[in-house]
Design an enzyme around this catalytic site. Structure first.
Site, PDB file in Angstrom:
ATOM      1  N   LYS B 229       0.972  -1.066   0.019  1.00 25.14           N
ATOM      2  CA  LYS B 229      -0.101   0.016   0.199  1.00 25.14           C
ATOM      3  C   LYS B 229       0.861   1.166  -0.095  1.00 25.14           C
ATOM      4  CE  LYS B 229      -3.543   2.567   1.861  1.00 25.14           C
ATOM      5  NZ  LYS B 229      -3.159   3.727   1.219  1.00 25.14           N
ATOM      6  N   ARG B 234      -2.728   8.833  -5.382  1.00 30.11           N
ATOM      7  CA  ARG B 234      -3.309   7.988  -6.273  1.00 30.11           C
ATOM      8  C   ARG B 234      -3.712   8.708  -7.557  1.00 30.11           C
ATOM      9  NH1 ARG B 234      -7.769   4.105  -5.508  1.00 30.11           N
ATOM     10  NH2 ARG B 234      -8.013   3.131  -7.538  1.00 30.11           N
TER      11      ARG B 234
END
Lengths: 354, 539
Positions: B229, B234
């Site tokens: 992660k 993003r």
């Protein structure tokens, strides 16, 4: 000065009485029957007849009180004391005190708008004026009450058509009766919280026309649910009592108060609608009252005292001072608000955390 | 304008999502397209920036009312909002004219940009003569920029889908990217679906949920893949025809801030990758802080590129949404993954990399790998089912992406209030109260769970303090309640049930990790996630 602040409230040495004391005293002259002005347990009360009526309903039937007629002076010690309508709620009075050619007037709470449920405000010329300042900021300017009632009735009509019960949150004495008198009873049945029943009876006895109402309880729930309007104090919010009146599409809460002028207040309360209707003077009402009284000295109390006092000093060049109220840490309405139980505008005081 | 003012007040006056949707449907049906286009822009976060006339509003208001400045400031502090204060103080207009919203926007808001103070004054004063008191409030908010209404993007999409009679996902996709407030763009939102329509915009991002319960409850480990992660931004890298775009999840075009990524993205046209933008140091990914510095720089002109040198950005791809111009989202993860690997295998430049799969034999091995993530500069692991498609928004359960973050617990919370600290920080609001969403309620409401002292640096503390002062909605003594808009990532060591906070939960050693300026409040974590962190005994 004719009145001095003491631990019990404002004391008149020359007349031997207190005005709106907040602790029991031998002789109390009372402006009106709201809990933050009328304290139970005093030896004797002098007030308007209606104020005494409401106090008897709310405190005790056997309350020792002498009604004072509007504008008719009575002698107390070396003073001549008379009552003049304040327009705040039924029976609410300003107290005029005259002694040695000096005249002082305590406004108590007052408003300048027309209200069929209260005697209209009367200007009292005086040397010293003690004025309230609950809404002592220029952001508070009230819309025409008839427009507000139109909006309230339109909202009720809309809710009723959609199967949603309409709830108006308001203080049980004064504002509630003003709302009842302004509601259009042809829209649907009106229900009232138990705390309104006593004050309502005083209003009807005084010849004020209120619509027929039901006491909102288990028996009337089916009638009121959906198309009805309920008037109740804000403390009823979220209780099982209020939920029993939910219509098929639930209920909508409307808060009726001058504080609703500010949107943040509405969101803080998380009500569906806010209606700007106050029994207090707005900014223009406060300023025009001070001017009309002709007073050279103005004491400011109950609300935005410092702000209004400074403004009157700077702009109107008056001698001003701040009169303490019973609340500790009184501050503008967005900070610590007075406790809900003892204010007639029902300022929210929800605990957030810790 | 009046119609929009009514809509604004009505939206502001209800807490019910269903009612908000109905109001929007009404509005979109009845308003002119050119007005509706602006409303879509406001409500989907594509708000116009400020016009730089905020200070002028106060000065002009003082001149118009004759009030002393101190009285204005008292009012401002009682109202908690400058736009509203000015609207409440101004004398009512003699005659209000009802101009359409798009005309007000063009002639009275956008016209303020780039003109001198005198012209600004003229424009605002004239606006006051035509707008009624309530419309002025809305107008001031438009002038100041950052106009916000308590409506979720999804609610807007639902209303539009209903008006147009098209699929909700289609509208969500059409709203992705920067919506331009023109009548034509509004009509395009309502069009029937057409094959090429999404060419200039990203796909709606598929979002992850925190792991609920034990990892073993996910079933056979062979059904799943694990990835790191990443703690970055993003983003979608979109290569179509002759343009290369980089869109962040906050739906900003961030290509200009990362020119080296755009320059390196020589991929076949008709390719869309989902992944993470990271700053890569000598030993792997750098902290999010480095990224934020780059974001704050906004635009890096080409000659400065060399300055980034060792600290260059990377795009770590973990999904392929489109290849050869074909939407691959309905394909299973495994198939998208092999396309992604084939595509990037031909490349040598490591600026565009691939997020490696983390191999594991069983859940306990994976748990051990997860515990070591701090050493790898990642936040934990992502779990994705091999069979899952790339969905829209947040999908709960097995078909969603699952983030399995490592201890300490972290989550994104909404700042709801603050009070000044003590000593050196006596004048700064550093003692913050945080809340998460309680979604058991409809609509969701914020419940408090932690007070945390700022772990921010001095510049951020000061900037936050300014924000708190200008966004106070209510005051209780020194405590200021603020607009629930700012999201912070908090870290804490433990969690237990407690009556101290509204949420019924309290956390141990909460601290602010960072200010998530990139995240809207709606997307902060919820109570369920928080309660899911309780130890198994539950007490």
């Amino acid at each position: 000065m004719l009145l001095e602040p003491t631990v019990d409230g404002l004391w008149c040495e020359a007349g031997g009485f207190h005005v709106d004391p907040w602790r029991p005293v031998p002789l109390a002259v009372v402006t009106h029957a709201h809990a933050d002005h009328a304290t139970p347990g005093c030896g004797r009360y002098l007030a308007s007849e209606r104020t005494l009526d409401v106090m008897r309903v709310r405190f005790s039937k056997d309350l020792e009180g002498t009604p004072v007629d509007w504008g008719t002076p009575i002698e107390l010690g070396q003073c001549r004391v008379s009552l003049h309508p304040a327009g705040h709620v039924l029976g609410s009075a300003q107290i005029r005190i005259e002694c040695d050619a000096e005249v002082l007037c305590v406004t108590g709470d007052y408003k300048r708008e027309a209200d069929p449920t209260a005697e209209p405000f009367e200007v009292v010329p005086c040397d010293t004026l003690l004025t309230e300042s609950t809404f002592g900021l220029p952001i508070y300017r009230w819309p025409d009450p008839s427009t507000v009632f139109e909006r309230m009735n339109a909202w009720w009509r809309e809710n009723a058509a959609a199967g949603r019960t309409t709830v108006f949150l308001s203080y049980a004495f004064g504002k509630a009766q003003r709302i009842l008198a302004g509601l259009d009873a042809s829209i649907g049945p009106i229900g009232v919280h138990g705390s309104l029943v006593g004050p309502n009876s005083v209003y009807t006895r005084a010849g004020i026309r209120l619509p027929d109402v039901l006491r909102a309880d288990a028996d009337s729930a089916a009638t009121l649910a959906g198309g009805g309007a309920i008037v109740c104090p804000p403390s009823a919010t979220g209780t099982p009592w209020i939920r029993r009146f939910n219509g098929p599409e639930g209920a909508r809460m409307g808060f009726v108060s001058g504080w609703m002028q500010v949107r943040g207040r509405r969101r803080w309360r998380a009500v569906d609608r806010g209606f700007i209707l106050s029994d207090h003077a707005d900014w223009d009402g406060l300023i025009s009252t001070v001017r009309a009284s002709g007073a050279r000295r103005v004491g400011v109390t109950h609300g935005s005292s410092e702000v209004l006092a400074r403004y009157l000093q700077e702009k109107l060049e008056l001698e001003t001072f701040v009169v303490p109220t019973r609340y500790v840490g009184e501050s503008p309405p967005t900070s610590a608000a007075p406790p809900e139980a003892s204010t007639d505008e029902g300022v929210p005081d929800r605990e957030r955390e810790e | 304008m009046r119609r929009f003012t009514d809509l604004y007040l009505a939206l502001d006056g209800t807490n019910s999502t269903a009612e908000k949707t109905a109001m929007l449907v009404d509005y979109f049906h009845s308003a002119p397209d050119a007005d509706a286009a602006w409303v879509v822009a406001f409500l989907t976060g594509n708000r116009p920036k400020g016009t730089g006339a905020t200070g002028l509003l106060r000065d002009l208001c003082l001149r118009h009312t004759g009030h002393p400045a101190w009285l204005f400031d008292e009012c401002r502090s009682a109202v908690g909002d400058l736009s509203e204060t000015v609207a409440l103080l101004l004398p009512p207009p003699d005659t209000a004219t009802d101009e359409p919203l798009h005309v007000v926007m063009r002639a009275r808001v956008l016209a303020l940009i780039g003109v001198d103070a005198e012209a600004k004054e003229r424009i605002i004063t004239e606006a006051w003569t035509v707008l009624d008191a309530e419309s002025r409030l809305v107008y001031h908010k438009l002038v100041r920029g950052g106009f916000r209404v308590g409506v979720q993007r999804k609610t807007v999409a639902k209303a539009l889908a209903k008006v147009a009679g098209v699929d909700l996902d289609l509208v969500v996709h059409r709203l992705t990217g920067r919506f331009r407030p023109t009548a034509a763009d509004f009509r395009r939102l309502l069009d029937p679906p057409s094959p090429d329509e999404h060419l200039d915009r990203p796909y709606p991002f598929f979002l992850a949920n925190g792991l609920e319960g034990e990892v073993e409850s996910l079933g056979p480990p062979t059904d799943w893949v694990a990835e790191e992660k990443w703690d970055g931004i993003r983003a979608q890298l979109i290569v179509r025809n002759d343009s290369i775009r980089l869109w962040s999840r906050g739906e900003e075009s961030i290509g200009p801030m990362f020119p080296e990524l755009v320059a390196a993205a020589q991929l076949p046209p008709g390719t869309v990758l989902d992944g993470e933008v990271l700053i890569w140091g000598e030993h792997g990914p750098r902290s999010f802080f480095e990224l934020q510095r780059r974001l704050n720089r906004r635009v890096a002109p080409a000659p400065q590129l060399s300055l980034f040198g060792e600290e260059s950005a990377r795009f770590i791809a973990y999904d392929l949404l489109e290849s050869d111009g074909i939407d691959r989202r309905p394909e299973p993860f495994e198939s998208r993954r092999s396309r992604l690997e084939r595509l990037l295998a031909q490349r040598t430049a490591d600026v565009i990399g691939i997020s490696p799969l983390v191999p594991f034999a069983d859940w306990s091995e994976l748990a051990a790998i997860r515990n070591g993530c701090a050493g790898r500069g990642t936040e934990g692991l992502m779990l994705k089912r091999r069979e899952s498609i790339y969905g829209v928004g947040r999908t709960r359960g097995e078909d969603g992406w699952i983030k399995w973050k490592v201890d300490p617990f972290t989550l994104d919370a909404v700042l709801i209030g603050a009070q000044p600290g003590s000593g050196r920080r006596a004048n700064l609001h550093t003692d913050c109260t945080f809340a998460v969403w309680d979604r058991r309620e409809e609509p969701a409401c914020l419940v408090t769970f932690a007070k945390a002292y700022s772990g921010l640096d001095q510049a951020e503390i000061e900037s936050l303090d300014r924000w708190i002062r200008t966004n106070t909605v209510a005051r209780r003594g020194p405590f200021r309640e603020v607009r629930p808009e700012q999201v912070f990532e908090l870290a804490f060591e433990g969690i237990q049930r407690s009556t101290r906070h509204r949420s019924g939960l309290a956390v141990r050693f909460p601290r602010i990790l960072r200010w998530r300026k990139d995240k809207p409040a709606d997307e902060a974590d919820d109570l369920e996630t928080l309660a899911g962190l309780l130890p198994a005994s539950g007490t």
